[in-house]
Design an enzyme around this catalytic site. Structure first.
Site, PDB file in Angstrom:
ATOM      1  N   SER A 282      34.298  41.730  28.322  1.00  0.00           N
ATOM      2  CA  SER A 282      33.810  42.604  29.512  1.00  0.00           C
ATOM      3  C   SER A 282      35.302  43.292  30.043  1.00  0.00           C
ATOM      4  O   SER A 282      36.174  43.033  29.630  1.00  0.00           O
ATOM      5  CB  SER A 282      33.489  41.773  30.715  1.00  0.00           C
ATOM      6  N   THR A 283      34.505  44.524  30.723  1.00  0.00           N
ATOM      7  CA  THR A 283      35.840  45.151  31.218  1.00  0.00           C
ATOM      8  C   THR A 283      35.514  45.469  32.895  1.00  0.00           C
ATOM      9  O   THR A 283      34.398  45.332  33.405  1.00  0.00           O
ATOM     10  CB  THR A 283      35.899  46.706  30.679  1.00  0.00           C
TER      11      THR A 283
ATOM     12  N   ASP B 274      36.474  38.733  47.548  1.00  0.00           N
ATOM     13  CA  ASP B 274      35.712  39.506  46.512  1.00  0.00           C
ATOM     14  C   ASP B 274      34.594  38.691  46.006  1.00  0.00           C
ATOM     15  O   ASP B 274      34.173  38.925  44.791  1.00  0.00           O
ATOM     16  CB  ASP B 274      36.502  40.241  45.418  1.00  0.00           C
TER      17      ASP B 274
ATOM     18  N   SER C 219      40.924  44.649  34.885  1.00  0.00           N
ATOM     19  CA  SER C 219      41.326  43.860  33.500  1.00  0.00           C
ATOM     20  C   SER C 219      40.460  44.215  32.730  1.00  0.00           C
ATOM     21  O   SER C 219      39.565  44.710  32.797  1.00  0.00           O
ATOM     22  CB  SER C 219      41.558  42.385  33.989  1.00  0.00           C
ATOM     23  N   VAL C 220      40.952  43.876  31.402  1.00  0.00           N
ATOM     24  CA  VAL C 220      39.980  43.722  30.400  1.00  0.00           C
ATOM     25  C   VAL C 220      39.943  42.413  29.571  1.00  0.00           C
ATOM     26  O   VAL C 220      41.127  41.693  29.709  1.00  0.00           O
ATOM     27  CB  VAL C 220      40.398  44.759  29.196  1.00  0.00           C
TER      28      VAL C 220
END
Length: 508
Positions: A249-250, A392, A254-255
């Site tokens: 996922s991206t 978050d 971050s990646v």
């Protein structure tokens, strides 16, 4: 006349084979149709297909011109030469001084036995240093600065001379700049126009270099920069990871890559791991400084670091936050190792398939109710035992795996003593309450009750604006109190590690 006397003398054949003189014939025989037909057939067989055309017919000193065939070939060759000469003249006239020329070469009448140097008068433009199609460069002004005398004097500041010089200097621009054939068109550029074009070309060249450098030294959506790729290769070579499979996922920060675990200093590495590579581009971090610069654990180090080192600090912060969650036994990824801005963690999922987000998980009413109570309990333990606020928390940062909820993405998590800690907690409570109410959980409380249950505060207000006003007042009092006692609460280590709390309950 009874008989024609034909000389029996041998005639010289140009092909080198002597032929015998024909026998005497009568006039009737000569005029006979049958004999004429026979002679015609012999004439056709005279041109042997194996006849070699490499014989030099033009340069022989003793060329026999008694044969009509030889005369015809010589005349045809001379005619073709004149035709080719006229064709070259027409070609030169047609092309003129243009740099792009049209060749008439396909229309030439070239014989296979014709010498390459067909004529001394002709000029082969390909073999000469002077190219007639090349535009002449503007004449340079001598050192004295002028040419001519009297009224015909021309200085180096002459408008036409400078204009032609500027046009010629455009050839020194970068190759990607299309300057065209200014010299051939006799273009005259003023100094003002030339300087503006030169500044523009230099600016575009520098901008292109900056974009190329930025692309090479930044982590994009699903790719990594060379330095990050080297760190990943070193982990594989060291045996920490067996191999890196691909991107999972991206996100904005971050990646995430999936990898197969290896071994590391007698530490058990999970069979499946994830590499969270924090992006080295600074755009996504400019608006998120408030999560770390006001965190009292990293406040002193934040002000001394450049923007790129702050990204490493961001990864280090997530490692310490995950350690707190693990100590409180809150389901979360387990940290394996941290290398600069690459964080290696355990993989939440099975057989290369990541666990679904709570938003995408297909849960029945009982499992959704179970998930709600788990989230409520985890938020309370996160706030009270870990002394953290997720900041978050939403259905996008919670995974459903093995019948329970897992917290992820805690890099922005802060302590309640943060100047905006309670505001972030209220936002998390609003996201959680809204999601579970929409999911049909009847037991889900409203955002105000959820905030009081998690924080342990008793704020009695049903209006969101008034509720937030009271929260901001509490934050103001807490900030003043923390600033006065910050030197007693926190100590900074000199070895470059993150600040550690003095109290044992909050130790990482």
């Amino acid at each position: 006349m009874d008989q024609l006397e034909v000389s029996t003398k041998e005639t010289k054949n140009p092909w080198g084979t002597p032929t015998l003189a024909p026998s005497p014939l009568s006039l009737a025989e000569v005029m006979s149709e049958q004999l004429a037909r026979q002679m015609h057939e012999e004439g056709n067989s005279f041109t042997d297909p194996d006849f070699s055309t490499d014989l030099d017919l033009t340069c022989a000193a003793e060329t026999d011109t008694s044969s009509d065939l030889i005369l015809a070939q010589m005349l045809q060759m001379q005619f073709d030469r004149e035709f080719d000469t006229q064709l070259r003249i027409e070609e030169k006239k047609f092309n003129g001084d243009s740099k792009v020329s049209i060749s008439f070469e396909n229309y030439r009448m070239v014989h296979p036995y014709e010498d390459s140097d067909s004529s001394e008068d002709e000029v082969d433009w390909q073999d000469t240093r002077h190219d007639p199609y090349k535009a002449d460069k503007p004449t340079t002004t001598p050192k004295k600065g002028f040419v001519g005398k009297g009224k015909n004097i021309t200085t180096k500041h002459d408008e036409e001379v400078c204009g032609r010089k500027n046009t010629a200097r455009m050839d020194n621009f970068a190759p990607e700049v299309q300057v065209g054939d200014g010299i051939g068109m006799d273009l005259k550029l003023s100094n003002k126009v030339y300087n503006a074009l030169k500044r523009h070309c230099d600016t575009e060249q520098r901008r292109s270099a900056r974009l190329h450098e930025k692309k090479e030294h930044s982590t994009s959506e699903q790719a990594v920069d060379p330095k990050t790729r080297l760190l990943m290769y070193k982990m594989v070579n060291a045996g920490i990871l067996e191999n890196i499979n691909g991107c999972i996922s991206t996100g904005k920060e971050s990646v995430v890559f999936h990898a197969d675990g290896g071994s590391f200093e007698e530490k058990i590495v999970p069979e499946e791991c994830v590499l969270k590579v924090f992006k080295t581009t600074l755009n996504e971090f400019k608006n998120r400084d408030k999560y770390i610069k006001d965190d009292y654990r990293f406040k002193d180090r934040f002000s001394k670091l450049n923007p790129r080192k702050i990204i490493r600090l961001w990864a280090e912060k997530e490692m310490h936050n995950l350690a707190r969650l693990k100590k409180a036994e809150i389901p979360c990824p387990e940290v394996v190792i941290l290398k600069k801005h690459i964080l290696v963690m355990s993989f939440i999922g099975r057989d290369h398939v990541p666990a679904p987000k709570l938003k995408d998980a297909m849960l029945n009413s009982e499992d959704m109710k179970k998930a709600y109570y788990q989230v409520l309990n985890m938020m309370q333990r996160l706030y009270q035992e870990c002394n953290l606020v997720h900041a978050d928390l939403s259905e996008y940062n919670m995974l459903w795996h093995d019948g329970q909820v897992w917290f992820i993405d805690v890099s922005q998590s802060i302590e309640p003593t943060h100047p905006h800690g309670l505001e972030f907690l209220f936002r998390d409570c609003r996201n959680v309450a809204t999601f579970f109410r929409k999911a049909g959980v009847a037991e889900a409380v409203n955002v105000f009750e959820l905030f009081n249950n998690v924080s342990g505060l008793q704020i009695n207000c049903d209006n969101e604006a008034d509720f937030l006003a009271q929260i901001e007042a509490l934050e103001k009092r807490n900030e003043d109190h923390v600033q006065k006692s910050s030197k007693k609460i926190f100590t900074s280590t000199s070895d470059g590690s993150p600040p550690q709390l003095n109290t044992d309950d909050d130790d990482d």
